[in-house]
Design a protein around this motif. Structure first.
Motif, PDB file in Angstrom:
ATOM      1  N   ARG A   8       0.844  -1.194   0.000  1.00 15.47           N
ATOM      2  CA  ARG A   8       0.000   0.000   0.000  1.00 15.47           C
ATOM      3  C   ARG A   8       0.881   1.246   0.000  1.00 15.47           C
ATOM      4  N   GLN A   9       0.264   2.380  -0.342  1.00  9.05           N
ATOM      5  CA  GLN A   9       0.972   3.650  -0.244  1.00  9.05           C
ATOM      6  C   GLN A   9       1.029   4.105   1.210  1.00  9.05           C
ATOM      7  N   PRO A  10       2.166   4.673   1.634  1.00  7.97           N
ATOM      8  CA  PRO A  10       2.247   5.205   2.998  1.00  7.97           C
ATOM      9  C   PRO A  10       1.758   6.641   3.117  1.00  7.97           C
ATOM     10  N   ALA A  11       1.788   7.382   2.006  1.00 10.24           N
ATOM     11  CA  ALA A  11       1.395   8.798   2.052  1.00 10.24           C
ATOM     12  C   ALA A  11       0.840   9.187   0.687  1.00 10.24           C
ATOM     13  N   ALA A  12      -0.359   8.709   0.388  1.00  9.03           N
ATOM     14  CA  ALA A  12      -0.922   8.847  -0.956  1.00  9.03           C
ATOM     15  C   ALA A  12      -1.218  10.290  -1.351  1.00  9.03           C
ATOM     16  N   THR A  13      -1.313  11.196  -0.391  1.00 11.73           N
ATOM     17  CA  THR A  13      -1.595  12.591  -0.740  1.00 11.73           C
ATOM     18  C   THR A  13      -0.398  13.289  -1.375  1.00 11.73           C
ATOM     19  N   VAL A  14       0.807  12.738  -1.188  1.00 13.22           N
ATOM     20  CA  VAL A  14       1.981  13.419  -1.733  1.00 13.22           C
ATOM     21  C   VAL A  14       2.896  12.519  -2.555  1.00 13.22           C
TER      22      VAL A  14
ATOM     23  N   ILE B  58       4.738   0.744  -0.036  1.00 10.89           N
ATOM     24  CA  ILE B  58       5.511  -0.086   0.888  1.00 10.89           C
ATOM     25  C   ILE B  58       5.007  -1.518   0.815  1.00 10.89           C
ATOM     26  N   HIS B  59       5.926  -2.439   0.573  1.00  5.22           N
ATOM     27  CA  HIS B  59       5.639  -3.871   0.653  1.00  5.22           C
ATOM     28  C   HIS B  59       5.944  -4.294   2.090  1.00  5.22           C
ATOM     29  N   LEU B  60       4.930  -4.732   2.804  1.00  8.93           N
ATOM     30  CA  LEU B  60       5.091  -5.041   4.226  1.00  8.93           C
ATOM     31  C   LEU B  60       5.276  -6.537   4.454  1.00  8.93           C
ATOM     32  N   PHE B  61       6.296  -6.866   5.239  1.00  6.41           N
ATOM     33  CA  PHE B  61       6.571  -8.249   5.623  1.00  6.41           C
ATOM     34  C   PHE B  61       6.742  -8.313   7.142  1.00  6.41           C
ATOM     35  N   SER B  62       6.598  -9.514   7.683  1.00  3.68           N
ATOM     36  CA  SER B  62       6.875  -9.704   9.106  1.00  3.68           C
ATOM     37  C   SER B  62       7.610 -11.021   9.304  1.00  3.68           C
ATOM     38  N   VAL B  63       8.368 -11.093  10.383  1.00  2.00           N
ATOM     39  CA  VAL B  63       9.048 -12.326  10.758  1.00  2.00           C
ATOM     40  C   VAL B  63       8.959 -12.461  12.274  1.00  2.00           C
ATOM     41  N   GLN B  64       8.480 -13.604  12.731  1.00  2.00           N
ATOM     42  CA  GLN B  64       8.384 -13.859  14.167  1.00  2.00           C
ATOM     43  C   GLN B  64       9.729 -14.365  14.668  1.00  2.00           C
TER      44      GLN B  64
ATOM     45  N   GLY C 170       0.799   2.227  11.854  1.00  2.00           N
ATOM     46  CA  GLY C 170      -0.169   1.538  11.005  1.00  2.00           C
ATOM     47  C   GLY C 170       0.379   0.249  10.424  1.00  2.00           C
ATOM     48  N   LEU C 171       1.628   0.276   9.970  1.00  2.00           N
ATOM     49  CA  LEU C 171       2.250  -0.930   9.419  1.00  2.00           C
ATOM     50  C   LEU C 171       2.324  -2.029  10.477  1.00  2.00           C
ATOM     51  N   ILE C 172       2.774  -1.659  11.663  1.00  2.00           N
ATOM     52  CA  ILE C 172       2.922  -2.647  12.733  1.00  2.00           C
ATOM     53  C   ILE C 172       1.565  -3.204  13.148  1.00  2.00           C
ATOM     54  N   THR C 173       0.586  -2.333  13.279  1.00  2.00           N
ATOM     55  CA  THR C 173      -0.753  -2.783  13.665  1.00  2.00           C
ATOM     56  C   THR C 173      -1.337  -3.725  12.623  1.00  2.00           C
ATOM     57  N   ALA C 174      -1.159  -3.385  11.351  1.00  2.00           N
ATOM     58  CA  ALA C 174      -1.684  -4.231  10.276  1.00  2.00           C
ATOM     59  C   ALA C 174      -1.068  -5.622  10.321  1.00  2.00           C
TER      60      ALA C 174
ATOM     61  N   ALA D 233      -3.035  -9.196  11.849  1.00  2.00           N
ATOM     62  CA  ALA D 233      -3.317 -10.166  10.783  1.00  2.00           C
ATOM     63  C   ALA D 233      -2.778 -11.542  11.118  1.00  2.00           C
ATOM     64  N   ARG D 234      -2.130 -11.681  12.280  1.00  2.00           N
ATOM     65  CA  ARG D 234      -1.532 -12.974  12.644  1.00  2.00           C
ATOM     66  C   ARG D 234      -2.603 -14.049  12.774  1.00  2.00           C
TER      67      ARG D 234
END
Length: 299
Positions: free
Chosen positions: A226-232, A237-243, A290-294, A298-299
Motif C-alpha cells: 500500500r501507499q504510505p502517504a498517498a496525498t503526496v 511499501i511492501h510489508l513483511f513480518s518475521v516472528q 499503522g504498518l505494525i498494527t496491520a 493479521a496474525r
C-alpha cells in the motif's frame, strides 16, 4: 542537448546559464562544452550533481544523449512529456497505470526536480501534473506528485502474552525531514535495493543491512502493498513480518547495535519496544504504527 562553445568575446552565451538551469534536474538533458570553454565548470559541477551527463566534445554530447535514451520506448500523447528515464521507472508506470485504470487521463506533466541514485538514473522525482478526473469531469492541475522506488519494510517481533506486550524491533536513523524530539525517525527496517525487482529479496537485504539479522526467506510473511502517504507520494511499501525466537531477540539486544551502509550515508541503531509503548511514543510516526498494527492484527 546543450552544446555551449562559449567565447566571452564573440559568443558569451550568458542566457544559456538560465536556460540550462531550468532543465538541469529534469532527467532529460545532456550538457556539453569544449574543455577550454570559460565559465562552464560551475554548470558542469551541478549537472553532475543532478545526474546529467557532461561531455567536452559534440560527438560526446550526441553519444551521451543516445545513451540516455537507452533504446527508447513507444509513447504517445502526454506520456511523452515524462522524460524517458522517468517513464522507465516502475513507480511512475505503476502510478500512471492506476490512474488510467480508474478512468483518469494525464493531461500535462512537467518534471520539476529529480535526484539521481547510484546508477545516475532518477531515484527521487517530483512532477507537476494535470490529471483529468473522469468521475468529476474536471482537470486537477495544482498538485505535484513525488516518487521514489517502492520500499520493503519488515516487522521483526516476539509475541507476548497479549498484543500490548509484543516485543518489536525498530531502527533509529537520522532523517533531515524528521519532526521529532531527537531529530531521528524510529521505524521498521526497510528500504529499496537498486536493480532488485523482488520485494521479498529487498526485505531480506534491508533487514540484514539495518539490523544484522539474517533469516530464511520462507519465514517472511507478506502483508501486501500500500501507499504510505498517498496525498503526496506515489511510492508504495511492501510489508513483511518475521516472528523471532527468544534467542534471536536476545542476540539482537546484546549484539552490535549500529548498522547500515556507510557508503550510502546510512547509519541505523537498533531499538526495542513493545506495542503498548509504541502507541504512546510521539516520535513514532503514524505510518509506522499503522504498518505494525496491520501486521500484528493479521496474525
Amino acid at each position: 542537448m546543450f552544446w555551449v562553445p562559449r567565447d566571452l568575446a564573440t559568443l558569451p552565451g550568458f542566457t544559456t546559464n538560465v536556460e540550462w538551469g531550468r532543465w538541469e534536474s529534469s532527467g532529460r538533458v545532456v550538457l556539453g562544452a569544449p574543455a577550454d570553454a570559460p565559465g562552464m565548470r560551475y554548470l558542469a559541477h551541478y549537472a553532475r550533481l543532478h545526474g546529467a551527463p557532461v561531455a567536452d566534445t559534440l560527438d560526446g554530447v550526441l553519444a551521451a544523449g543516445l545513451a540516455l535514451l537507452r533504446g527508447g520506448s513507444t509513447r504517445s500523447g502526454t506520456h511523452r512529456e515524462l522524460p524517458l528515464p522517468l517513464w522507465q521507472d516502475q513507480t511512475v508506470r505503476t502510478w500512471l497505470s492506476a490512474q488510467e485504470s480508474a478512468g483518469n487521463r494525464l493531461r500535462s506533466a512537467r518534471v520539476v526536480w529529480t535526484w539521481p541514485g547510484g546508477d545516475q538514473r532518477p531515484f527521487w522525482w517530483a512532477a507537476h501534473v494535470g490529471v483529468e478526473i473522469a468521475a468529476e469531469g474536471r482537470v486537477k492541475d495544482n498538485e505535484v506528485v513525488l516518487g521514489r522506488p517502492d520500499v520493503s519494510a519488515v516487522l521483526a517481533y516476539l509475541p507476548g502474552d497479549t498484543l500490548a506486550q509484543t516485543r518489536i524491533v525498530l531502527v533509529r536513523e537520522f532523517r533531515s525531514s524528521a519532526v521529532t524530539t531527537d531529530g531521528y525517525v524510529h521505524e521498521l527496517p526497510g528500504g529499496s535495493q537498486p536493480g532488485t525487482a523482488d520485494p521479498r529479496q529487498t526485505a531480506l537485504a534491508e533487514l540484514a543491512e539495518e539490523t544484522g539479522l539474517h533469516v530464511d526467506p520462507a519465514r517472511l510473511h507478506s502483508h501486501g502493498v500500500r501507499q504510505p502517504a498517498a496525498t503526496v507520494s506515489a511510492h508504495r511499501i511492501h510489508l513483511f513480518s518475521v516472528q523471532l525466537t527468544e534467542a534471536e531477540l536476545a542476540a539482537l539486544e546484546t549484539g552490535p547495535q549500529s548498522h547500515g551502509v556507510t557508503a550510502d550515508g546510512e547509519s541505523t541503531t537498533l531499538e526495542f519496544t513493545t506495542y503498548a509503548a509504541l502507541l504512546t511514543d510521539p516520535d513514532v510516526d503514524w505510518t509506522t504504527i499503522g504498518l505494525i498494527t496491520a501486521a500484528l492484527t493479521a496474525r
